[in-house]
Scaffold this active site. Sequence first.
Site, mmCIF file in Angstrom:
data_model
loop_
_atom_site.group_PDB
_atom_site.id
_atom_site.type_symbol
_atom_site.label_atom_id
_atom_site.label_comp_id
_atom_site.label_asym_id
_atom_site.label_seq_id
_atom_site.Cartn_x
_atom_site.Cartn_y
_atom_site.Cartn_z
ATOM 1 N N LYS A 1 7.134 -15.659 -1.048
ATOM 2 C CA LYS A 1 6.082 -14.691 -1.364
ATOM 3 C C LYS A 1 6.058 -13.547 -0.345
ATOM 4 O O LYS A 1 5.884 -12.384 -0.710
ATOM 5 C CB LYS A 1 4.729 -15.397 -1.397
ATOM 6 C CG LYS A 1 3.596 -14.541 -1.929
ATOM 7 C CD LYS A 1 2.361 -15.395 -2.157
ATOM 8 C CE LYS A 1 1.373 -14.726 -3.096
ATOM 9 N NZ LYS A 1 0.730 -13.548 -2.539
ATOM 10 N N ASN B 1 1.556 -13.818 -8.305
ATOM 11 C CA ASN B 1 0.341 -14.213 -7.582
ATOM 12 C C ASN B 1 0.079 -13.211 -6.463
ATOM 13 O O ASN B 1 -0.404 -13.569 -5.390
ATOM 14 C CB ASN B 1 0.511 -15.636 -7.024
ATOM 15 C CG ASN B 1 -0.829 -16.251 -6.636
ATOM 16 O OD1 ASN B 1 -1.888 -15.682 -6.906
ATOM 17 N ND2 ASN B 1 -0.792 -17.411 -5.988
ATOM 18 N N GLY C 1 -1.936 -10.617 -4.910
ATOM 19 C CA GLY C 1 -3.244 -9.960 -4.833
ATOM 20 C C GLY C 1 -3.122 -8.514 -4.388
ATOM 21 O O GLY C 1 -3.836 -7.636 -4.881
ATOM 22 N N ARG D 1 -8.209 -16.274 -9.580
ATOM 23 C CA ARG D 1 -8.617 -15.491 -8.403
ATOM 24 C C ARG D 1 -9.494 -14.324 -8.858
ATOM 25 O O ARG D 1 -9.123 -13.560 -9.748
ATOM 26 C CB ARG D 1 -7.378 -14.987 -7.644
ATOM 27 C CG ARG D 1 -6.567 -16.129 -7.066
ATOM 28 C CD ARG D 1 -5.329 -15.644 -6.357
ATOM 29 N NE ARG D 1 -5.639 -14.878 -5.142
ATOM 30 C CZ ARG D 1 -4.712 -14.272 -4.413
ATOM 31 N NH1 ARG D 1 -3.433 -14.318 -4.771
ATOM 32 N NH2 ARG D 1 -5.056 -13.608 -3.331
ATOM 33 N N HIS E 1 2.404 -19.697 0.531
ATOM 34 C CA HIS E 1 3.367 -19.423 1.609
ATOM 35 C C HIS E 1 2.812 -19.737 2.986
ATOM 36 O O HIS E 1 3.515 -20.256 3.849
ATOM 37 C CB HIS E 1 3.797 -17.952 1.524
ATOM 38 C CG HIS E 1 2.664 -16.959 1.560
ATOM 39 N ND1 HIS E 1 2.704 -15.814 2.292
ATOM 40 C CD2 HIS E 1 1.434 -16.957 0.964
ATOM 41 C CE1 HIS E 1 1.574 -15.129 2.130
ATOM 42 N NE2 HIS E 1 0.797 -15.816 1.330
ATOM 43 N N ARG E 2 1.537 -19.422 3.199
ATOM 44 C CA ARG E 2 0.996 -19.622 4.553
ATOM 45 C C ARG E 2 0.813 -21.101 4.888
ATOM 46 O O ARG E 2 0.913 -21.493 6.050
ATOM 47 C CB ARG E 2 -0.313 -18.859 4.737
ATOM 48 C CG ARG E 2 -0.121 -17.379 4.562
ATOM 49 C CD ARG E 2 -1.086 -16.509 5.319
ATOM 50 N NE ARG E 2 -0.846 -15.133 4.948
ATOM 51 C CZ ARG E 2 0.156 -14.386 5.422
ATOM 52 N NH1 ARG E 2 0.975 -14.873 6.318
ATOM 53 N NH2 ARG E 2 0.338 -13.152 4.995
ATOM 54 N N ASP F 1 -6.068 -14.273 7.412
ATOM 55 C CA ASP F 1 -4.757 -14.874 7.135
ATOM 56 C C ASP F 1 -4.190 -15.559 8.374
ATOM 57 O O ASP F 1 -3.775 -16.715 8.331
ATOM 58 C CB ASP F 1 -3.777 -13.815 6.622
ATOM 59 C CG ASP F 1 -4.061 -13.450 5.175
ATOM 60 O OD1 ASP F 1 -4.949 -14.094 4.569
ATOM 61 O OD2 ASP F 1 -3.406 -12.543 4.647
ATOM 62 N N ASP G 1 6.129 -10.643 -3.422
ATOM 63 C CA ASP G 1 4.980 -9.763 -3.648
ATOM 64 C C ASP G 1 5.361 -8.286 -3.709
ATOM 65 O O ASP G 1 4.769 -7.514 -4.468
ATOM 66 C CB ASP G 1 3.911 -9.988 -2.567
ATOM 67 C CG ASP G 1 3.066 -11.223 -2.878
ATOM 68 O OD1 ASP G 1 3.460 -11.999 -3.774
ATOM 69 O OD2 ASP G 1 2.026 -11.408 -2.225
ATOM 70 N N GLU H 1 -4.430 -17.695 -2.215
ATOM 71 C CA GLU H 1 -3.355 -18.279 -3.018
ATOM 72 C C GLU H 1 -3.736 -19.675 -3.527
ATOM 73 O O GLU H 1 -3.328 -20.116 -4.583
ATOM 74 C CB GLU H 1 -2.066 -18.341 -2.209
ATOM 75 C CG GLU H 1 -1.298 -17.018 -2.156
ATOM 76 C CD GLU H 1 -1.840 -16.018 -1.156
ATOM 77 O OE1 GLU H 1 -3.009 -16.146 -0.713
ATOM 78 O OE2 GLU H 1 -1.098 -15.064 -0.823
ATOM 79 N N ARG I 1 0.840 -1.209 0.000
ATOM 80 C CA ARG I 1 0.000 0.000 0.000
ATOM 81 C C ARG I 1 0.875 1.260 0.000
ATOM 82 O O ARG I 1 0.630 2.211 -0.742
ATOM 83 C CB ARG I 1 -0.910 0.014 1.221
ATOM 84 C CG ARG I 1 -2.151 -0.884 1.093
ATOM 85 C CD ARG I 1 -2.861 -0.918 2.432
ATOM 86 N NE ARG I 1 -4.104 -1.663 2.458
ATOM 87 C CZ ARG I 1 -4.196 -2.986 2.523
ATOM 88 N NH1 ARG I 1 -3.103 -3.730 2.498
ATOM 89 N NH2 ARG I 1 -5.367 -3.579 2.589
#
Length: 645
Positions: free
Chosen positions: A415, A92, A94, A122, A389-390, A316, A49, A344, A27
């Site tokens: 990521k 990827n 978002g 997505r 990644h998560r 998340d 990212d 993801e 952001r």
Amino acid sequence: MTSLTLPPLRVASGNVRLPGSKSISNRMLLLAALAEGTTEIRDLLDSDDTRVMLAALRKVGVGVTALGGNAWRVDGCGGAFPVKDADLFMGNAGTAIRPLTAALALSGGHYRLSGVPRMHERPIGDLVDGLLQIGADVRYTGNPGFPPLAIHPATVKLAGPIRLRGDVSSQFLTALLMALPLTGQAAVIEMTTELISRPYIEITLNLMARFGVTVEREGWQRFTLAAGQRYRSPGVLHVEGDASAASYFLAAGAIGGGPVRVEGVGRDSIQGDVRFAEALAAMGASVEWGAQHIEARAPESGRLKAFDLDLNHIPDAAMTLAVAALFADGRCFLRNIASWRVKETDRIAAMATELRKLGATVEEGADYIAVSPASTLVPDTAIDTYDDHRMAMCFSLAALGGVPVTINDPHCVNKTFPDYFDAFAEITAPVIAIDGPSASGKGTVAERVAAALGYHYLDSGSLYRLTALAALRTGVALDGEAGVAALAAGLPASFEGGRILLAGDDVTDAIRTEEVSAGASKVAALPAVRAALLARQRAYRRFPGLVADGRDMGSVVFPAATAKVFLTASAAARAERRYKQLIGKGMPANMHALLQDLQERDARDAQRSVAPLRQCDDADLVDTTEMNIEAAVAAVMTIVARQRL
Ligand code: DC
């Protein structure tokens, strides 16, 4: 495909400095790009990212410059992007494609956005619908409702309120809010559905305000921007630590005893995911909040409690709770998490599949998952990570059940957190700390124990010796605390196949001279030098484990070491060993002088104010006065075996 096998783990404790927040990093980059003036962003996350965002901004004509140490300078465009034709690859990410789509649609150019195959699955339709309502020209070049997209110049007009859905992803609202000031017109957004993941909108509004644009919010229903607002650089900005990433370490503390402290987020955070810590507290974990840190440890009872929680506000970090549920005392419900299905990967399906492999009974619904833990985890499970990644980070926690766990394709953590497994090892890898007085033989014993266990080995004394040698070679005064500490902090040393290198030069023998020994003893008494070497020593804590040798390993460097040994011998025995060593090397030696020297050194070491030599209360004493090396190694191995490493 590569994989990483984590050893069986039981305890987690220590401190972790978090990487910068992904949500804030991307952001801030975009807002700085759209703003008037130059912004310096410090502690930006360095990951796939953010690289996607940086590359895209460069391509559309924004000046972005690395200043070193994760600081970046962004020369804002003061409005729309200057380059009017570009192909942009969004991977990827978002947090990159959604806000950029909106900003590009209002920039009056021709842009094509695409990503990896999963990105093309997505959804982005709700955002495009919102943009079409104000006259933007955004077209689907693949499947309707999904990237890839083609954007063309258009005349934008804000007549009535933009009607927007908010039940698939909050990023659509974030994207529109951040881009609308480009029109210069007054704008109203009305939500036509419930808005999910609201704390992410709070991050957006907070950051827009720092760049001088305010949004009036009526509940979570209606958002109004006054006409004529422009982004202006606030100068220097700092990215807080990633609160979602904090969840893995906090959970590790709650599962593996703790305390684990994350540094970089705390009570003052603007990220909603810090509220993960409240969910952990609901599981019975003990959580302590500071302004800039959070610390978690296991419940007093030792066992985490089952939970039934609405987790819409922390989608998340909620994934971490699904894996923490493996350690709960009953069935756990994670509710209101439908957005998992469009992340993801389909995270509800992926989570259910992988938790079942570990022995849990899992029920999945459209917007919930229920996890019933098994009494023991299935060992040697290979976890698939779905390029998410998560998934990789969450499932590392399963190893704390004392079973080996294999993580397939672990590099997907790039990521958002390229060094994740190193950071995880720094709080979970077993450590055997061997402290003791000079000439107790701890170096030899420690090295052999490390070899027997297949562990890494840290000879901390060599770091003090290297510091002294570096000071002697560069002419830095040995008692100049700041100068020596600066040397220690940036020591260009490496250990390769039994040899010790300083700036590429083999100094294995050079650090053992009398001059360097005396110098090491001096620099080791300087608090700033000890502090400078602390993080470096802790970074040796790696999988599958570490044997650390030095006089303060168990007391200061690894206070929560899995096993602590205080290795000593009578002064007479140590003097005799040193005597034999010297005679063996054909050097002159005097038994009486050696003994006196050792006794004096012991007294000095025990009394010095900085890291005095002492046996920790929780260390096991091994007195090797009557032992040879083999017997001493065997004694340490017996202590290690008792810890069920
Ligand atoms: O173990 P050694 O002789 O190589 O250590 C070199 C010097 O560094 C010695 O004076 C002790 C000091 N040292 C220390 O203060 N703390 C450690 N953890 C290791 C060594």
